[in-house]
Design an enzyme around this catalytic site. Structure first.
Site, PDB file in Angstrom:
ATOM      1  N   ASP A   1      -7.126  -1.177  -4.455  1.00 50.22           N
ATOM      2  CA  ASP A   1      -8.306  -0.607  -3.371  1.00 50.22           C
ATOM      3  C   ASP A   1      -8.956   0.151  -4.322  1.00 50.22           C
ATOM      4  O   ASP A   1     -10.540   0.338  -3.834  1.00 50.22           O
ATOM      5  CB  ASP A   1      -7.661  -0.146  -2.344  1.00 50.22           C
ATOM      6  CG  ASP A   1      -6.907  -1.118  -1.304  1.00 50.22           C
ATOM      7  OD1 ASP A   1      -6.946  -2.459  -1.424  1.00 50.22           O
ATOM      8  OD2 ASP A   1      -5.919  -0.769  -0.886  1.00 50.22           O
TER       9      ASP A   1
ATOM     10  N   ASP B   1       0.936  -1.337   0.059  1.00 50.81           N
ATOM     11  CA  ASP B   1       0.118  -0.002   0.020  1.00 50.81           C
ATOM     12  C   ASP B   1       0.852   1.216   0.193  1.00 50.81           C
ATOM     13  O   ASP B   1       2.071   0.960   0.386  1.00 50.81           O
ATOM     14  CB  ASP B   1      -0.852  -0.041   1.217  1.00 50.81           C
ATOM     15  CG  ASP B   1      -2.071  -0.961   1.183  1.00 50.81           C
ATOM     16  OD1 ASP B   1      -2.410  -1.558   0.121  1.00 50.81           O
ATOM     17  OD2 ASP B   1      -2.254  -1.507   2.408  1.00 50.81           O
TER      18      ASP B   1
END
Length: 164
Positions: free
Chosen positions: A139, A120
């Site tokens: 995401d 991330d």
């Protein structure tokens, strides 16, 4: 364009954009380094997430984490792909939405299989008004797909009411 080819290209595009961005992040940022893109409002911060959304499940025992973060999502993603390939009545927005969800989901599952965790790197903090956890392009694909499905459902529901 052939419907199956369109679905395949859209899913592969989502996976590719996500994976390319993660390779760039892993090769150019230092772990946990904060790079201000737009002040402290939008930053790049490389982290590795062993859990799901916002790290949920990262402290589960390895067997449960394997079941809930790898096996179950794989089964659901396989069903989503089966559903979009077989359901010819889907409107274009819903089809695109499901492809984004599948592509983003596959990209994160791929990370879990290959690396044991998900990379991330995006962080948004609008000074108390809006703040995210650290997330990635996969995401964003899943979230955009869910929003498109919501709009598609509302739009199609309104259309049916007008016809009735």
């Amino acid at each position: 364009m052939n419907r199956t080819l369109f679905i395949t290209l859209l899913i592969v595009f989502n996976i590719a954009i996500d994976q390319i961005s993660k390779v760039i992040v892993r090769n150019t940022l230092n772990f946990r380094e904060e790079i201000d893109v737009i002040g402290k409002y939008f930053q790049l911060i490389w982290v590795e997430n062993k859990g799901a959304f916002l790290g949920m499940g990262s402290d589960m025992n390895p067997t449960l984490r394997f079941i809930f973060l790898l096996v179950l999502p794989t089964v659901v993603l396989a069903y989503v792909i089966y559903y979009i390939l077989k359901t010819k009545e889907l409107d274009r927005l819903s089809l695109i939405a499901f492809c984004c969800i599948a592509g983003g989901g596959i990209a994160n599952v791929f990370d879990r299989i290959v690396f044991g965790q998900v990379t991330d790197f995006f962080f948004i903090n609008l000074g108390g008004v809006f703040k995210t956890g650290i997330f990635n392009i996969a995401d964003m694909s899943v979230t955009a797909g869910m929003i498109m499905l919501l709009f598609s459902g509302i739009f199609n529901s309104n259309k049916k009411e007008e016809i009735a």
